[in-house]
Design a protein around this motif. Structure first.
Motif, mmCIF file in Angstrom:
data_model
loop_
_atom_site.group_PDB
_atom_site.id
_atom_site.type_symbol
_atom_site.label_atom_id
_atom_site.label_comp_id
_atom_site.label_asym_id
_atom_site.label_seq_id
_atom_site.Cartn_x
_atom_site.Cartn_y
_atom_site.Cartn_z
ATOM 1 N N ARG A 20 54.801 62.139 8.789
ATOM 2 C CA ARG A 20 55.914 63.172 9.001
ATOM 3 C C ARG A 20 54.138 64.198 9.534
ATOM 4 N NH1 ARG A 20 56.475 64.339 4.424
ATOM 5 N NH2 ARG A 20 58.424 63.338 4.028
ATOM 6 N N LEU A 27 53.945 66.214 13.993
ATOM 7 C CA LEU A 27 53.888 67.488 13.485
ATOM 8 C C LEU A 27 53.051 67.651 14.892
ATOM 9 C CD1 LEU A 27 54.586 68.580 9.939
ATOM 10 C CD2 LEU A 27 56.069 69.366 12.181
ATOM 11 N N LEU A 81 61.755 65.041 9.030
ATOM 12 C CA LEU A 81 61.823 66.784 9.494
ATOM 13 C C LEU A 81 62.363 66.981 7.989
ATOM 14 C CD1 LEU A 81 59.895 68.190 12.543
ATOM 15 C CD2 LEU A 81 59.029 66.502 9.996
ATOM 16 N N GLU A 127 65.716 71.290 5.137
ATOM 17 C CA GLU A 127 64.406 70.816 6.177
ATOM 18 C C GLU A 127 63.612 70.900 5.490
ATOM 19 O OE1 GLU A 127 64.122 71.342 9.836
ATOM 20 O OE2 GLU A 127 66.161 71.455 10.133
ATOM 21 N N GLN A 156 58.621 70.105 6.065
ATOM 22 C CA GLN A 156 57.650 69.568 6.214
ATOM 23 C C GLN A 156 56.339 69.702 6.064
ATOM 24 O OE1 GLN A 156 56.857 72.121 10.429
ATOM 25 N NE2 GLN A 156 58.877 72.151 11.209
#
Length: 227
Positions: free
Chosen positions: A57, A61, A108, A121, A123
């Motif tokens: 993850r 990003l 995500l 969601e 992150q």
């Protein structure tokens, strides 16, 4: 308006810096796939699995969509475009594609261990002890080996309405995703993009032995020449 259905795999995102699912030795980022991508692996060592996806993850990003992602999104100006992806990244969406079906989940997003349809969601990292409002442990919203593929029926319905099929960066060896090309109407023009294709051109199938970025540009040129 013609309907283009696009099936994408790991090769689609490789040029963005996201590694393909498995290396030649069968390992994924140094781990046995059965340790980090199965319900049994999560049950045996949840901290290892959570940390594995936390790292994936974080990496996601830091990367950006590549030219192939943006070129596919640009097709929406002239065609109805449906993207069915085996990838768990959000690079298609970030490039502007508006109709993306994720077969294997989304990195995500997270869900609890009880309800596969209750996802949201997320992150940041997930740690052991992180729970949903109902008190259930959170896990990645990823379809692991041995689990049902919730969006498979939707994907089959979409393929059945294709006027053009484009396959990018996938060996078409992993089922049930590999079966999708058989759901398009017979005779549908099909383009297969892969630098090391596992099939040859025949009939309505055109094989383009290129990377995603080069192959998608070539397809756009072919489509324009036929309009």
């Amino acid at each position: 308006m013609k309907h283009i259905v696009v099936l994408t795999g790991a090769g689609m995102s490789a040029e963005s810096g996201i590694k393909t699912f498995r290396d030649a030795d069968g390992l994924w980022e140094g781990h046995d796939v059965m340790q980090v991508a199965t319900p049994e692996g999560f049950q045996d060592n949840p901290e290892l699995v959570l940390d594995f996806y936390n790292q994936r993850r974080r990496q996601l990003l830091t990367v950006e969509p590549n030219a192939a992602h943006f070129d596919l999104a640009s097709l929406e100006k002239d065609y109805k475009v449906s993207i069915i992806t085996q990838n768990v990244d959000d690079l298609h969406e970030r490039a502007g594609s508006s109709n993306v079906i994720h077969l294997h989940g989304e990195l995500l997003k997270v869900r609890n261990v009880i309800d596969e349809l209750s996802y949201f969601e997320h992150q940041g990292d997930i740690k052991l002890g992180d729970t949903c409002p109902k008190g259930h442990q959170l896990r990645p919203h990823i379809v692991w080996f041995g689990e049902m593929v919730p969006n498979m029926d939707i994907a089959m319905e979409v393929c059945a309405t294709a006027d053009i099929l484009v396959i990018i960066g996938t060996s078409m060896q992993v089922y049930p995703a590999a079966s999708l090309m058989h759901y398009v109407p017979e005779g549908t023009p099909t383009y297969f993009i892969d630098p090391k294709p596992a099939m040859d051109s025949r009939g309505s199938l055109i094989v383009i032995a290129e990377t995603a970025t080069k192959g998608v540009k070539e397809i756009i040129g072919l489509l324009k020449s036929k309009d």
